[in-house]
Design a protein around this motif. Sequence first.
Motif, PDB file in Angstrom:
ATOM      1  N   ASN B   6       4.491 -11.393 -28.040  1.00  0.00           N
ATOM      2  CA  ASN B   6       5.279 -12.516 -28.517  1.00  0.00           C
ATOM      3  C   ASN B   6       6.774 -12.181 -28.452  1.00  0.00           C
ATOM      4  O   ASN B   6       7.589 -12.973 -27.992  1.00  0.00           O
ATOM      5  CB  ASN B   6       4.861 -12.811 -29.966  1.00  0.00           C
ATOM      6  CG  ASN B   6       5.198 -14.234 -30.353  1.00  0.00           C
ATOM      7  OD1 ASN B   6       5.611 -15.013 -29.512  1.00  0.00           O
ATOM      8  ND2 ASN B   6       5.035 -14.546 -31.603  1.00  0.00           N
ATOM      9  N   GLU B   9       7.920 -12.098 -24.856  1.00  0.00           N
ATOM     10  CA  GLU B   9       8.089 -13.470 -24.332  1.00  0.00           C
ATOM     11  C   GLU B   9       9.382 -14.091 -24.820  1.00  0.00           C
ATOM     12  O   GLU B   9      10.118 -14.726 -24.069  1.00  0.00           O
ATOM     13  CB  GLU B   9       6.901 -14.342 -24.768  1.00  0.00           C
ATOM     14  CG  GLU B   9       5.687 -14.185 -23.854  1.00  0.00           C
ATOM     15  CD  GLU B   9       4.449 -14.842 -24.407  1.00  0.00           C
ATOM     16  OE1 GLU B   9       4.533 -15.596 -25.386  1.00  0.00           O
ATOM     17  OE2 GLU B   9       3.362 -14.570 -23.853  1.00  0.00           O
ATOM     18  N   LYS B  10       9.670 -13.865 -26.118  1.00  0.00           N
ATOM     19  CA  LYS B  10      10.904 -14.411 -26.702  1.00  0.00           C
ATOM     20  C   LYS B  10      12.131 -13.804 -26.046  1.00  0.00           C
ATOM     21  O   LYS B  10      13.125 -14.488 -25.795  1.00  0.00           O
ATOM     22  CB  LYS B  10      10.926 -14.154 -28.210  1.00  0.00           C
ATOM     23  CG  LYS B  10      10.143 -15.185 -29.004  1.00  0.00           C
ATOM     24  CD  LYS B  10      10.302 -14.974 -30.480  1.00  0.00           C
ATOM     25  CE  LYS B  10       9.497 -16.022 -31.241  1.00  0.00           C
ATOM     26  NZ  LYS B  10       9.444 -15.743 -32.671  1.00  0.00           N
ATOM     27  N   LEU B  13      12.564 -15.301 -22.631  1.00  0.00           N
ATOM     28  CA  LEU B  13      13.062 -16.674 -22.779  1.00  0.00           C
ATOM     29  C   LEU B  13      14.551 -16.678 -23.122  1.00  0.00           C
ATOM     30  O   LEU B  13      15.342 -17.426 -22.544  1.00  0.00           O
ATOM     31  CB  LEU B  13      12.259 -17.389 -23.888  1.00  0.00           C
ATOM     32  CG  LEU B  13      12.328 -18.897 -23.887  1.00  0.00           C
ATOM     33  CD1 LEU B  13      11.580 -19.465 -22.687  1.00  0.00           C
ATOM     34  CD2 LEU B  13      11.709 -19.466 -25.166  1.00  0.00           C
ATOM     35  N   PHE B  14      14.923 -15.781 -24.069  1.00  0.00           N
ATOM     36  CA  PHE B  14      16.322 -15.680 -24.470  1.00  0.00           C
ATOM     37  C   PHE B  14      17.191 -15.261 -23.284  1.00  0.00           C
ATOM     38  O   PHE B  14      18.256 -15.830 -23.056  1.00  0.00           O
ATOM     39  CB  PHE B  14      16.466 -14.683 -25.633  1.00  0.00           C
ATOM     40  CG  PHE B  14      17.887 -14.437 -26.028  1.00  0.00           C
ATOM     41  CD1 PHE B  14      18.594 -15.392 -26.759  1.00  0.00           C
ATOM     42  CD2 PHE B  14      18.551 -13.273 -25.646  1.00  0.00           C
ATOM     43  CE1 PHE B  14      19.917 -15.174 -27.109  1.00  0.00           C
ATOM     44  CE2 PHE B  14      19.875 -13.054 -25.985  1.00  0.00           C
ATOM     45  CZ  PHE B  14      20.566 -14.007 -26.725  1.00  0.00           C
TER      46      PHE B  14
END
Lengths: 239, 262
Positions: B6, B9-10, B13-14
Amino acid sequence: MKPALIKAKNVTVAYGDSYALESVSFECQDGEFISIVGKSGVGKSTFLNAIAGFIPYEGEIQAPSNVGYVFQSYALFPWMTIAKNIEFGLEHLEKTARHQRVMEMLEKIDMAGFAKRYPSQLSGGQVQRVALARALAPDPAVLFMDEPYGALDHHTREKMQDWLLSVWKDTRKTVLFVTHYIEEAIFLADRIIVVNEKKFVADINVPFSRPRGADVRFSKTFLDMKHQVLEYMENGVET
Amino acid sequence: MATKRNFREKLILFSQRALPVIAFILLWEFTSRMEVVNPRLFPAPTIVFSALVEWVRSGELWRDVTASYWRMFVGYLFGGVLGVMLGMITGRNRIINRSLSSLIQLFRPLPPVAIIPLIIVWLGIGDTAKIFSIAFAVFFPVWINTHLGASSVASIYLWSAQTLCQSKVKIALRVLFPAVLPSIVAGLRTAIATAFIMVYVAEIAGASSGIGYRISVMHLAYRIDKMMAALLILALAGALADFLFAQAIRRAFPWTTLERKS
Protein backbone atom coordinates in the motif's frame (compact mmCIF):
# COMPACT_ATOMS: atom_id res chain seq x y z
CA MET A 1 -69.95 -11.54 -7.23
CA LYS A 2 -67.74 -8.86 -5.62
CA PRO A 3 -67.44 -5.54 -7.47
CA ALA A 4 -64.26 -5.17 -9.51
CA LEU A 5 -61.33 -3.49 -7.74
CA ILE A 6 -60.09 -1.94 -10.99
CA LYS A 7 -62.34 -1.21 -13.93
CA ALA A 8 -61.28 0.37 -17.23
CA LYS A 9 -63.71 1.02 -20.06
CA ASN A 10 -62.72 2.09 -23.59
CA VAL A 11 -59.48 3.63 -22.43
CA THR A 12 -57.48 5.39 -25.13
CA VAL A 13 -54.14 7.13 -24.70
CA ALA A 14 -52.82 9.33 -27.48
CA TYR A 15 -49.56 11.22 -27.86
CA GLY A 16 -50.29 13.89 -30.47
CA ASP A 17 -51.57 12.11 -33.57
CA SER A 18 -50.44 8.62 -32.62
CA TYR A 19 -52.15 6.20 -30.27
CA ALA A 20 -50.29 4.48 -27.44
CA LEU A 21 -53.39 2.52 -26.44
CA GLU A 22 -56.65 2.11 -28.37
CA SER A 23 -59.97 1.65 -26.61
CA VAL A 24 -59.08 -1.10 -24.15
CA SER A 25 -61.38 -2.45 -21.44
CA PHE A 26 -60.35 -4.39 -18.37
CA GLU A 27 -61.59 -5.58 -14.99
CA CYS A 28 -59.84 -7.15 -12.06
CA GLN A 29 -60.94 -8.53 -8.71
CA ASP A 30 -59.35 -7.97 -5.34
CA GLY A 31 -56.44 -10.39 -4.75
CA GLU A 32 -55.85 -11.31 -8.40
CA PHE A 33 -52.32 -11.52 -9.81
CA ILE A 34 -52.53 -10.42 -13.44
CA SER A 35 -49.71 -10.33 -15.96
CA ILE A 36 -49.91 -7.94 -18.88
CA VAL A 37 -47.66 -9.28 -21.59
CA GLY A 38 -46.70 -8.00 -25.02
CA LYS A 39 -43.79 -6.92 -27.15
CA SER A 40 -41.97 -3.64 -26.48
CA GLY A 41 -43.90 -0.49 -27.38
CA VAL A 42 -47.37 -2.07 -27.65
CA GLY A 43 -48.85 -0.05 -24.76
CA LYS A 44 -48.42 -2.29 -21.68
CA SER A 45 -46.73 0.31 -19.49
CA THR A 46 -48.96 3.06 -20.87
CA PHE A 47 -52.00 1.16 -19.57
CA LEU A 48 -50.46 0.90 -16.10
CA ASN A 49 -49.51 4.58 -16.11
CA ALA A 50 -53.04 5.56 -17.14
CA ILE A 51 -54.63 3.52 -14.32
CA ALA A 52 -52.17 5.03 -11.84
CA GLY A 53 -53.25 8.50 -13.03
CA PHE A 54 -49.77 9.49 -14.24
CA ILE A 55 -50.81 10.30 -17.81
CA PRO A 56 -53.97 11.74 -19.42
CA TYR A 57 -56.40 9.33 -21.11
CA GLU A 58 -59.85 9.14 -22.68
CA GLY A 59 -62.45 6.68 -21.38
CA GLU A 60 -63.36 5.58 -17.86
CA ILE A 61 -61.10 4.23 -15.16
CA GLN A 62 -62.07 3.25 -11.63
CA ALA A 63 -59.10 2.32 -9.47
CA PRO A 64 -58.03 2.71 -5.85
CA SER A 65 -56.05 5.87 -5.13
CA ASN A 66 -53.52 4.13 -2.88
CA VAL A 67 -51.36 2.15 -5.27
CA GLY A 68 -47.83 0.81 -4.92
CA TYR A 69 -45.62 1.02 -8.01
CA VAL A 70 -42.38 -0.79 -8.82
CA PHE A 71 -40.45 0.37 -11.88
CA GLN A 72 -37.65 -1.30 -13.80
CA SER A 73 -35.29 1.66 -13.89
CA TYR A 74 -34.89 4.45 -11.35
CA ALA A 75 -36.59 2.01 -8.97
CA LEU A 76 -35.26 3.74 -5.85
CA PHE A 77 -34.22 7.27 -4.90
CA PRO A 78 -30.40 7.05 -5.12
CA TRP A 79 -29.94 9.94 -2.67
CA MET A 80 -31.70 8.15 0.18
CA THR A 81 -30.48 5.19 2.20
CA ILE A 82 -32.45 1.96 1.91
CA ALA A 83 -34.25 2.69 5.20
CA LYS A 84 -35.12 6.24 4.11
CA ASN A 85 -36.43 4.97 0.77
CA ILE A 86 -38.84 2.60 2.53
CA GLU A 87 -39.74 5.24 5.11
CA PHE A 88 -40.65 7.80 2.43
CA GLY A 89 -44.22 6.54 2.07
CA LEU A 90 -44.85 6.23 5.80
CA GLU A 91 -45.22 9.87 6.80
CA HIS A 92 -48.69 9.18 8.23
CA LEU A 93 -47.13 7.01 10.97
CA GLU A 94 -45.51 8.07 14.24
CA LYS A 95 -41.70 7.97 14.30
CA THR A 96 -41.50 4.72 16.32
CA ALA A 97 -44.15 2.98 14.22
CA ARG A 98 -42.41 4.17 11.08
CA HIS A 99 -39.08 2.73 12.20
CA GLN A 100 -40.78 -0.51 13.21
CA ARG A 101 -42.47 -0.80 9.82
CA VAL A 102 -39.18 -0.17 7.98
CA MET A 103 -37.43 -2.90 9.98
CA GLU A 104 -40.36 -5.25 9.43
CA MET A 105 -40.16 -4.70 5.65
CA LEU A 106 -36.36 -5.11 5.62
CA GLU A 107 -36.70 -8.40 7.47
CA LYS A 108 -39.39 -9.52 5.04
CA ILE A 109 -36.97 -9.04 2.14
CA ASP A 110 -34.02 -10.55 4.09
CA MET A 111 -32.08 -7.28 4.03
CA ALA A 112 -32.17 -6.22 7.68
CA GLY A 113 -28.45 -5.38 7.65
CA PHE A 114 -28.74 -3.03 4.67
CA ALA A 115 -30.72 -0.18 6.25
CA LYS A 116 -27.93 2.40 6.03
CA ARG A 117 -26.65 1.45 2.59
CA TYR A 118 -27.38 3.49 -0.53
CA PRO A 119 -29.02 1.96 -3.64
CA SER A 120 -25.77 2.27 -5.62
CA GLN A 121 -24.17 -0.13 -3.12
CA LEU A 122 -26.69 -2.90 -3.90
CA SER A 123 -26.95 -5.41 -6.74
CA GLY A 124 -29.80 -5.18 -9.29
CA GLY A 125 -31.77 -7.94 -7.54
CA GLN A 126 -31.38 -6.30 -4.13
CA VAL A 127 -32.54 -2.95 -5.52
CA GLN A 128 -35.72 -4.58 -6.85
CA ARG A 129 -36.35 -6.29 -3.49
CA VAL A 130 -36.10 -2.92 -1.72
CA ALA A 131 -38.31 -1.32 -4.39
CA LEU A 132 -40.99 -3.90 -3.65
CA ALA A 133 -40.61 -3.36 0.10
CA ARG A 134 -40.97 0.40 -0.41
CA ALA A 135 -44.10 -0.05 -2.52
CA LEU A 136 -45.67 -2.48 -0.01
CA ALA A 137 -44.72 -0.56 3.16
CA PRO A 138 -47.71 1.85 3.10
CA ASP A 139 -50.02 -1.16 2.57
CA PRO A 140 -51.46 -0.15 -0.86
CA ALA A 141 -54.71 -1.61 -2.20
CA VAL A 142 -53.02 -2.68 -5.41
CA LEU A 143 -49.47 -3.18 -6.62
CA PHE A 144 -48.31 -2.19 -10.11
CA MET A 145 -45.05 -3.70 -11.34
CA ASP A 146 -43.65 -2.43 -14.64
CA GLU A 147 -41.04 -4.90 -15.97
CA PRO A 148 -39.33 -4.93 -12.56
CA TYR A 149 -36.95 -7.73 -13.48
CA GLY A 150 -36.35 -6.71 -17.10
CA ALA A 151 -32.77 -5.61 -16.45
CA LEU A 152 -31.75 -8.71 -14.50
CA ASP A 153 -29.96 -11.77 -15.86
CA HIS A 154 -31.96 -14.96 -16.43
CA HIS A 155 -30.86 -16.73 -13.24
CA THR A 156 -31.46 -13.73 -10.96
CA ARG A 157 -34.81 -13.08 -12.66
CA GLU A 158 -36.05 -16.60 -11.91
CA LYS A 159 -34.85 -16.30 -8.30
CA MET A 160 -36.70 -12.98 -8.00
CA GLN A 161 -39.89 -14.53 -9.41
CA ASP A 162 -39.78 -17.33 -6.78
CA TRP A 163 -39.11 -14.74 -4.11
CA LEU A 164 -41.93 -12.47 -5.33
CA LEU A 165 -44.42 -15.35 -5.08
CA SER A 166 -43.23 -16.16 -1.57
CA VAL A 167 -43.78 -12.53 -0.51
CA TRP A 168 -47.09 -12.35 -2.38
CA LYS A 169 -48.57 -15.40 -0.66
CA ASP A 170 -48.36 -13.54 2.68
CA THR A 171 -49.96 -10.33 1.46
CA ARG A 172 -52.27 -11.55 -1.37
CA LYS A 173 -52.28 -8.03 -2.80
CA THR A 174 -53.84 -7.39 -6.17
CA VAL A 175 -50.93 -7.24 -8.62
CA LEU A 176 -50.76 -5.95 -12.19
CA PHE A 177 -47.43 -7.16 -13.54
CA VAL A 178 -46.18 -5.88 -16.90
CA THR A 179 -43.57 -7.97 -18.67
CA HIS A 180 -42.44 -9.01 -22.13
CA TYR A 181 -41.18 -12.40 -20.86
CA ILE A 182 -43.93 -14.95 -21.53
CA GLU A 183 -42.53 -17.51 -19.05
CA GLU A 184 -42.48 -14.90 -16.32
CA ALA A 185 -46.07 -13.90 -17.07
CA ILE A 186 -47.33 -17.52 -16.92
CA PHE A 187 -45.31 -18.53 -13.86
CA LEU A 188 -46.46 -15.60 -11.74
CA ALA A 189 -50.04 -14.84 -12.69
CA ASP A 190 -53.60 -16.09 -12.29
CA ARG A 191 -54.57 -14.34 -15.53
CA ILE A 192 -52.67 -13.10 -18.53
CA ILE A 193 -53.72 -10.14 -20.65
CA VAL A 194 -51.96 -10.14 -24.03
CA VAL A 195 -51.38 -6.77 -25.70
CA ASN A 196 -50.78 -6.48 -29.43
CA GLU A 197 -50.66 -3.27 -31.46
CA LYS A 198 -52.12 -1.07 -28.69
CA LYS A 199 -55.06 -3.42 -28.06
CA PHE A 200 -55.87 -6.20 -25.59
CA VAL A 201 -56.14 -9.30 -27.76
CA ALA A 202 -56.48 -12.10 -25.19
CA ASP A 203 -57.43 -12.71 -21.56
CA ILE A 204 -56.17 -16.16 -20.55
CA ASN A 205 -56.62 -17.95 -17.19
CA VAL A 206 -53.53 -19.70 -15.86
CA PRO A 207 -54.47 -23.21 -14.66
CA PHE A 208 -51.60 -23.86 -12.23
CA SER A 209 -52.34 -24.11 -8.53
CA ARG A 210 -50.24 -22.40 -5.89
CA PRO A 211 -47.61 -22.66 -4.52
CA ARG A 212 -45.77 -23.13 -7.80
CA GLY A 213 -42.44 -24.91 -7.95
CA ALA A 214 -39.75 -24.78 -10.62
CA ASP A 215 -41.14 -28.01 -12.18
CA VAL A 216 -44.19 -26.05 -13.42
CA ARG A 217 -41.96 -24.35 -15.99
CA PHE A 218 -41.21 -27.71 -17.63
CA SER A 219 -44.77 -29.10 -17.76
CA LYS A 220 -46.55 -29.64 -21.09
CA THR A 221 -49.38 -27.28 -20.09
CA PHE A 222 -46.81 -24.53 -19.45
CA LEU A 223 -45.20 -25.02 -22.85
CA ASP A 224 -48.61 -25.10 -24.57
CA MET A 225 -49.58 -21.86 -22.84
CA LYS A 226 -46.29 -20.30 -23.82
CA HIS A 227 -47.00 -21.17 -27.42
CA GLN A 228 -50.56 -19.82 -27.19
CA VAL A 229 -49.46 -16.49 -25.66
CA LEU A 230 -46.68 -16.15 -28.24
CA GLU A 231 -49.24 -16.58 -31.06
CA TYR A 232 -51.37 -13.76 -29.60
CA MET A 233 -48.30 -11.55 -29.07
CA GLU A 234 -47.05 -12.05 -32.62
CA ASN A 235 -50.28 -12.14 -34.62
CA GLY A 236 -53.00 -10.72 -32.39
CA VAL A 237 -54.97 -13.98 -32.81
CA GLU A 238 -54.40 -17.65 -32.07
CA THR A 239 -53.57 -19.46 -35.28
CA MET B 1 2.85 -7.14 3.62
CA ALA B 2 -0.32 -5.44 2.46
CA THR B 3 0.68 -2.24 4.28
CA LYS B 4 4.09 -2.33 2.59
CA ARG B 5 2.50 -2.71 -0.82
CA ASN B 6 0.00 0.00 0.00
CA PHE B 7 2.84 2.37 0.97
CA ARG B 8 4.70 1.53 -2.24
CA GLU B 9 1.60 2.19 -4.36
CA LYS B 10 1.07 5.53 -2.61
CA LEU B 11 4.71 6.45 -3.18
CA ILE B 12 4.43 5.63 -6.90
CA LEU B 13 1.20 7.60 -7.18
CA PHE B 14 2.75 10.58 -5.38
CA SER B 15 5.82 10.43 -7.61
CA GLN B 16 3.68 10.36 -10.74
CA ARG B 17 1.88 13.48 -9.58
CA ALA B 18 4.74 15.40 -7.97
CA LEU B 19 7.58 14.66 -10.37
CA PRO B 20 6.26 16.72 -13.31
CA VAL B 21 5.72 19.69 -10.97
CA ILE B 22 9.22 19.38 -9.47
CA ALA B 23 10.72 18.97 -12.95
CA PHE B 24 8.84 22.06 -14.16
CA ILE B 25 10.10 24.18 -11.23
CA LEU B 26 13.69 22.99 -11.68
CA LEU B 27 13.56 23.74 -15.42
CA TRP B 28 12.11 27.16 -14.69
CA GLU B 29 14.84 27.89 -12.11
CA PHE B 30 17.54 26.65 -14.48
CA THR B 31 16.25 28.65 -17.48
CA SER B 32 16.07 31.82 -15.41
CA ARG B 33 19.46 31.37 -13.73
CA MET B 34 21.15 30.64 -17.04
CA GLU B 35 19.61 33.91 -18.31
CA VAL B 36 18.22 32.20 -21.37
CA VAL B 37 15.65 34.96 -21.17
CA ASN B 38 15.90 38.24 -19.27
CA PRO B 39 15.58 37.26 -15.56
CA ARG B 40 13.78 40.56 -14.82
CA LEU B 41 11.02 39.46 -17.18
CA PHE B 42 11.24 35.83 -16.15
CA PRO B 43 12.34 35.64 -12.49
CA ALA B 44 13.36 32.29 -11.02
CA PRO B 45 10.97 30.48 -8.66
CA THR B 46 13.26 31.21 -5.70
CA ILE B 47 12.96 34.94 -6.47
CA VAL B 48 9.18 34.64 -6.80
CA PHE B 49 9.12 32.80 -3.48
CA SER B 50 11.11 35.62 -1.83
CA ALA B 51 8.58 38.12 -3.20
CA LEU B 52 5.83 35.98 -1.75
CA VAL B 53 7.51 35.94 1.68
CA GLU B 54 7.87 39.72 1.50
CA TRP B 55 4.17 40.00 0.65
CA VAL B 56 3.24 37.78 3.60
CA ARG B 57 5.47 39.72 6.04
CA SER B 58 3.97 43.05 5.04
CA GLY B 59 0.53 41.75 6.02
CA GLU B 60 -0.83 42.69 2.62
CA LEU B 61 -1.26 39.12 1.43
CA TRP B 62 -3.84 38.34 4.11
CA ARG B 63 -5.67 41.62 3.41
CA ASP B 64 -5.69 41.01 -0.35
CA VAL B 65 -6.74 37.36 -0.14
CA THR B 66 -9.56 38.01 2.34
CA ALA B 67 -10.80 40.99 0.28
CA SER B 68 -10.90 38.91 -2.92
CA TYR B 69 -12.44 35.89 -1.22
CA TRP B 70 -15.08 38.03 0.50
CA ARG B 71 -16.19 39.71 -2.76
CA MET B 72 -16.17 36.38 -4.54
CA PHE B 73 -18.09 34.59 -1.79
CA VAL B 74 -20.88 37.18 -1.53
CA GLY B 75 -21.23 37.54 -5.31
CA TYR B 76 -21.14 33.79 -5.75
CA LEU B 77 -23.77 33.32 -3.06
CA PHE B 78 -26.19 35.84 -4.59
CA GLY B 79 -25.66 34.66 -8.18
CA GLY B 80 -25.72 30.98 -7.19
CA VAL B 81 -28.88 31.14 -5.05
CA LEU B 82 -30.74 33.16 -7.70
CA GLY B 83 -29.52 30.80 -10.45
CA VAL B 84 -30.70 27.71 -8.57
CA MET B 85 -34.07 29.22 -7.65
CA LEU B 86 -34.87 30.54 -11.13
CA GLY B 87 -33.47 27.41 -12.79
CA MET B 88 -35.79 25.21 -10.73
CA ILE B 89 -38.77 27.42 -11.58
CA THR B 90 -38.08 27.74 -15.33
CA GLY B 91 -37.17 24.06 -15.51
CA ARG B 92 -40.45 22.89 -13.99
CA ASN B 93 -43.01 25.52 -15.03
CA ARG B 94 -43.70 25.85 -18.75
CA ILE B 95 -45.50 29.20 -18.55
CA ILE B 96 -42.80 30.89 -16.45
CA ASN B 97 -40.17 29.26 -18.64
CA ARG B 98 -41.70 30.79 -21.77
CA SER B 99 -41.90 34.20 -20.10
CA LEU B 100 -38.46 34.30 -18.48
CA SER B 101 -36.12 32.11 -20.52
CA SER B 102 -36.07 34.32 -23.60
CA LEU B 103 -35.16 37.30 -21.42
CA ILE B 104 -32.39 35.37 -19.64
CA GLN B 105 -31.11 33.93 -22.92
CA LEU B 106 -30.81 37.48 -24.25
CA PHE B 107 -28.18 38.32 -21.60
CA ARG B 108 -26.50 34.90 -21.41
CA PRO B 109 -24.23 35.21 -24.49
CA LEU B 110 -22.90 38.54 -23.16
CA PRO B 111 -19.29 38.14 -21.91
CA PRO B 112 -19.72 39.06 -18.21
CA VAL B 113 -16.48 41.07 -18.15
CA ALA B 114 -17.99 43.37 -20.79
CA ILE B 115 -20.52 44.73 -18.29
CA ILE B 116 -17.88 45.83 -15.77
CA PRO B 117 -17.37 49.36 -17.22
CA LEU B 118 -21.14 49.91 -17.18
CA ILE B 119 -21.41 48.59 -13.61
CA ILE B 120 -18.63 50.96 -12.52
CA VAL B 121 -20.57 53.87 -14.03
CA TRP B 122 -23.73 52.79 -12.21
CA LEU B 123 -22.35 51.56 -8.89
CA GLY B 124 -18.85 53.02 -8.62
CA ILE B 125 -15.68 51.07 -7.82
CA GLY B 126 -16.69 49.87 -4.35
CA ASP B 127 -17.45 46.33 -3.28
CA THR B 128 -21.09 46.56 -4.41
CA ALA B 129 -20.05 46.89 -8.06
CA LYS B 130 -17.65 43.96 -7.80
CA ILE B 131 -20.15 41.75 -5.99
CA PHE B 132 -22.82 42.61 -8.56
CA SER B 133 -20.47 41.78 -11.47
CA ILE B 134 -19.53 38.44 -9.90
CA ALA B 135 -23.17 37.59 -9.12
CA PHE B 136 -24.15 38.45 -12.72
CA ALA B 137 -21.47 36.16 -14.14
CA VAL B 138 -22.16 33.31 -11.69
CA PHE B 139 -25.90 33.38 -12.32
CA PHE B 140 -25.86 32.13 -15.93
CA PRO B 141 -23.94 28.83 -15.66
CA VAL B 142 -25.86 27.99 -12.48
CA TRP B 143 -29.22 28.87 -14.03
CA ILE B 144 -28.69 26.98 -17.30
CA ASN B 145 -27.44 23.82 -15.55
CA THR B 146 -30.24 23.89 -12.98
CA HIS B 147 -32.82 24.63 -15.69
CA LEU B 148 -31.67 21.72 -17.87
CA GLY B 149 -31.46 19.39 -14.86
CA ALA B 150 -34.91 20.34 -13.58
CA SER B 151 -36.56 20.01 -16.99
CA SER B 152 -35.10 16.53 -17.56
CA VAL B 153 -35.76 14.84 -14.20
CA ALA B 154 -36.88 11.25 -14.83
CA SER B 155 -40.68 11.23 -14.52
CA ILE B 156 -40.41 7.91 -12.72
CA TYR B 157 -38.87 9.57 -9.65
CA LEU B 158 -41.82 11.94 -9.41
CA TRP B 159 -44.37 9.22 -10.17
CA SER B 160 -42.86 6.99 -7.47
CA ALA B 161 -43.02 9.89 -5.04
CA GLN B 162 -46.67 10.61 -5.94
CA THR B 163 -47.71 7.06 -5.11
CA LEU B 164 -45.93 7.25 -1.75
CA CYS B 165 -46.59 10.78 -0.56
CA GLN B 166 -49.31 13.43 -0.85
CA SER B 167 -47.27 16.50 0.16
CA LYS B 168 -46.04 18.49 -2.85
CA VAL B 169 -43.58 20.38 -0.65
CA LYS B 170 -42.04 17.10 0.58
CA ILE B 171 -41.80 15.82 -3.01
CA ALA B 172 -40.15 19.06 -4.15
CA LEU B 173 -37.62 19.09 -1.32
CA ARG B 174 -36.84 15.40 -0.96
CA VAL B 175 -37.24 14.12 -4.53
CA LEU B 176 -37.13 16.91 -7.11
CA PHE B 177 -34.27 18.89 -5.55
CA PRO B 178 -31.94 15.89 -5.00
CA ALA B 179 -32.73 14.64 -8.52
CA VAL B 180 -31.61 18.01 -9.95
CA LEU B 181 -28.65 18.26 -7.56
CA PRO B 182 -25.98 16.76 -9.89
CA SER B 183 -26.82 19.47 -12.46
CA ILE B 184 -26.83 22.19 -9.79
CA VAL B 185 -23.43 21.02 -8.53
CA ALA B 186 -22.05 21.02 -12.10
CA GLY B 187 -23.28 24.60 -12.58
CA LEU B 188 -21.94 25.78 -9.21
CA ARG B 189 -18.56 24.21 -9.87
CA THR B 190 -18.24 25.85 -13.29
CA ALA B 191 -19.25 29.11 -11.65
CA ILE B 192 -16.33 28.97 -9.18
CA ALA B 193 -13.90 29.46 -12.08
CA THR B 194 -16.14 32.21 -13.49
CA ALA B 195 -16.23 33.96 -10.11
CA PHE B 196 -12.41 33.96 -9.93
CA ILE B 197 -12.15 35.47 -13.41
CA MET B 198 -14.65 38.14 -12.45
CA VAL B 199 -13.07 39.04 -9.10
CA TYR B 200 -9.71 39.37 -10.84
CA VAL B 201 -11.02 41.55 -13.69
CA ALA B 202 -13.21 43.63 -11.38
CA GLU B 203 -10.24 44.33 -9.08
CA ILE B 204 -8.03 45.28 -12.01
CA ALA B 205 -10.71 47.70 -13.18
CA GLY B 206 -10.56 49.60 -9.92
CA ALA B 207 -9.89 48.57 -6.31
CA SER B 208 -7.65 49.30 -3.35
CA SER B 209 -7.19 45.70 -2.21
CA GLY B 210 -7.44 42.18 -3.56
CA ILE B 211 -5.25 39.83 -5.54
CA GLY B 212 -6.30 41.36 -8.87
CA TYR B 213 -5.50 44.82 -7.52
CA ARG B 214 -2.06 43.59 -6.34
CA ILE B 215 -1.26 42.17 -9.78
CA SER B 216 -2.26 45.40 -11.50
CA VAL B 217 -0.19 47.55 -9.08
CA MET B 218 2.86 45.28 -9.44
CA HIS B 219 2.44 45.52 -13.19
CA LEU B 220 2.71 49.29 -12.99
CA ALA B 221 5.76 48.95 -10.70
CA TYR B 222 7.28 46.43 -13.13
CA ARG B 223 7.73 43.91 -10.29
CA ILE B 224 7.36 40.71 -12.31
CA ASP B 225 8.39 38.60 -9.31
CA LYS B 226 5.52 40.00 -7.23
CA MET B 227 3.10 39.67 -10.15
CA MET B 228 4.02 36.01 -10.46
CA ALA B 229 3.67 35.53 -6.70
CA ALA B 230 0.19 37.04 -6.87
CA LEU B 231 -0.74 34.84 -9.84
CA LEU B 232 0.44 31.83 -7.86
CA ILE B 233 -1.77 32.84 -4.94
CA LEU B 234 -4.71 33.42 -7.32
CA ALA B 235 -4.26 29.93 -8.78
CA LEU B 236 -3.93 28.38 -5.31
CA ALA B 237 -6.99 30.27 -4.06
CA GLY B 238 -9.00 28.95 -7.04
CA ALA B 239 -7.79 25.39 -6.52
CA LEU B 240 -8.52 25.63 -2.78
CA ALA B 241 -12.06 26.93 -3.43
CA ASP B 242 -12.72 24.08 -5.87
CA PHE B 243 -11.27 21.51 -3.43
CA LEU B 244 -13.37 22.83 -0.53
CA PHE B 245 -16.48 22.79 -2.73
CA ALA B 246 -15.86 19.17 -3.77
CA GLN B 247 -15.26 18.15 -0.12
CA ALA B 248 -18.41 19.95 1.05
CA ILE B 249 -20.48 18.19 -1.63
CA ARG B 250 -18.98 14.81 -0.69
CA ARG B 251 -19.85 15.34 2.96
CA ALA B 252 -23.29 16.86 2.45
CA PHE B 253 -24.40 14.46 -0.28
CA PRO B 254 -22.46 11.20 0.22
CA TRP B 255 -24.49 9.29 -2.37
CA THR B 256 -22.98 11.39 -5.20
CA THR B 257 -19.54 9.84 -4.73
CA LEU B 258 -20.37 6.23 -3.87
CA GLU B 259 -19.00 3.57 -6.15
CA ARG B 260 -21.68 1.62 -8.00
CA LYS B 261 -21.85 -2.09 -7.21
CA SER B 262 -21.51 -4.09 -10.42
